[in-house]
Design a protein around this motif. Structure first.
Motif, PDB file in Angstrom:
ATOM      1  N   GLY A  16       0.530  -1.449  -0.278  1.00 29.69           N
ATOM      2  CA  GLY A  16       0.080   0.007  -0.187  1.00 29.69           C
ATOM      3  C   GLY A  16       0.639   1.222   0.062  1.00 29.69           C
ATOM      4  N   TRP A  17       2.199   1.531   0.326  1.00 33.71           N
ATOM      5  CA  TRP A  17       2.478   2.320   0.703  1.00 33.71           C
ATOM      6  C   TRP A  17       3.184   2.474  -0.761  1.00 33.71           C
ATOM      7  CZ3 TRP A  17       4.230   6.592   2.979  1.00 33.71           C
ATOM      8  CH2 TRP A  17       5.329   7.435   1.543  1.00 33.71           C
ATOM      9  N   PHE A  18       3.801   1.769  -1.599  1.00 35.29           N
ATOM     10  CA  PHE A  18       4.501   1.822  -2.586  1.00 35.29           C
ATOM     11  C   PHE A  18       3.438   2.665  -3.530  1.00 35.29           C
ATOM     12  CE2 PHE A  18       7.995  -0.654  -0.508  1.00 35.29           C
ATOM     13  CZ  PHE A  18       9.011   0.254  -1.016  1.00 35.29           C
ATOM     14  N   TRP A  19       2.220   1.604  -3.801  1.00 34.79           N
ATOM     15  CA  TRP A  19       1.179   2.064  -4.230  1.00 34.79           C
ATOM     16  C   TRP A  19       0.748   3.398  -4.436  1.00 34.79           C
ATOM     17  CZ3 TRP A  19      -4.172   3.540  -4.170  1.00 34.79           C
ATOM     18  CH2 TRP A  19      -4.515   3.530  -5.178  1.00 34.79           C
ATOM     19  N   SER A  20       0.783   3.535  -3.471  1.00 38.88           N
ATOM     20  CA  SER A  20       0.194   5.128  -2.710  1.00 38.88           C
ATOM     21  C   SER A  20       1.497   5.853  -2.776  1.00 38.88           C
ATOM     22  CB  SER A  20      -0.485   5.295  -1.205  1.00 38.88           C
ATOM     23  OG  SER A  20       0.580   4.854   0.058  1.00 38.88           O
ATOM     24  N   ARG A  21       2.492   6.452  -2.967  1.00 39.91           N
ATOM     25  CA  ARG A  21       3.400   7.078  -3.435  1.00 39.91           C
ATOM     26  C   ARG A  21       3.877   7.797  -4.518  1.00 39.91           C
ATOM     27  NH1 ARG A  21       9.508   6.465  -2.785  1.00 39.91           N
ATOM     28  NH2 ARG A  21       9.903   8.565  -3.118  1.00 39.91           N
ATOM     29  N   PRO A  22       3.011   7.307  -5.442  1.00 41.37           N
ATOM     30  CA  PRO A  22       3.254   7.669  -6.819  1.00 41.37           C
ATOM     31  C   PRO A  22       1.677   8.538  -6.900  1.00 41.37           C
ATOM     32  CG  PRO A  22       3.953   5.498  -7.187  1.00 41.37           C
ATOM     33  CD  PRO A  22       3.622   5.884  -5.880  1.00 41.37           C
ATOM     34  N   LEU A  23       0.717   8.048  -5.878  1.00 36.52           N
ATOM     35  CA  LEU A  23      -0.446   8.774  -6.010  1.00 36.52           C
ATOM     36  C   LEU A  23      -0.293   9.936  -5.204  1.00 36.52           C
ATOM     37  CD1 LEU A  23      -3.258   8.743  -7.413  1.00 36.52           C
ATOM     38  CD2 LEU A  23      -3.461   7.622  -4.767  1.00 36.52           C
ATOM     39  N   ILE A  24       0.475   9.959  -3.824  1.00 38.67           N
ATOM     40  CA  ILE A  24       0.197  11.325  -3.466  1.00 38.67           C
ATOM     41  C   ILE A  24       1.503  12.174  -4.084  1.00 38.67           C
ATOM     42  CG2 ILE A  24       1.681  12.201  -0.779  1.00 38.67           C
ATOM     43  CD1 ILE A  24       0.921   9.876  -0.062  1.00 38.67           C
ATOM     44  N   LEU A  25       2.429  12.321  -4.737  1.00 42.62           N
ATOM     45  CA  LEU A  25       3.697  12.588  -5.320  1.00 42.62           C
ATOM     46  C   LEU A  25       2.854  13.183  -6.523  1.00 42.62           C
ATOM     47  CD1 LEU A  25       7.002  10.174  -4.578  1.00 42.62           C
ATOM     48  CD2 LEU A  25       6.556  12.582  -3.466  1.00 42.62           C
TER      49      LEU A  25
END
Length: 141
Positions: A16-25
């Motif tokens: 979830g962290w690796f998936w959401s990181r590009p979403l946040i950035l």
């Protein structure tokens, strides 16, 4: 035995962290791999939703008992008259009577929306990959 759920939670948190990181950035718009993995996750969600729809009303193997536990009257004549309704793959139905379905109302719409969103993600990923390839080829010539 309690180690397995902890490992699953750790793996899901990391994913979830690796998936959401590009979403946040905000870099997901230019990343075909992120869109492809999102499509895979959406399809996995559709599979889990289908399993929930199949297994949710089965508190017992007896549909009359499941309807009674849900607080609804069991109509055996209605079920035998509409037997084809229960053997179809889609839409999922498991009705106690003409008015009440044991399958939650959100299951069938989710079974349509999740694969459609996955298809849109894949189409956009292919579009991004084609654009990236064309711009890369244009720069080398």
């Amino acid at each position: 035995m309690s180690v397995i759920p902890v490992l699953i939670c750790c793996a899901l948190t990391t994913a979830g962290w690796f998936w959401s990181r590009p979403l946040i950035l905000g870099t997901w718009r230019r990343n075909p791999a992120w869109l492809t993995w999102s499509a895979v996750l959406l399809l996995m969600g559709a599979g889990v939703t289908y399993l929930i729809g199949l297994l949710f009303p089965i508190t017992s193997l007896d549909p009359a008992e499941a309807c009674t536990k849900a607080g609804q009257a069991y109509d055996g004549d209605y079920r035998s008259a509409n037997f084809e309704e229960y053997t179809r793959w889609f839409p999922l139905h498991n009705k106690c009577n003409a008015e009440y379905d044991l399958i939650p109302a959100w299951v069938n719409p989710a079974l349509v929306a999740l694969p459609l969103l996955a298809l849109l993600c894949l189409a956009y990923a292919v579009l991004l990959a084609v654009i990236r390839r064309r711009t890369r080829n244009k720069g080398t010539t």
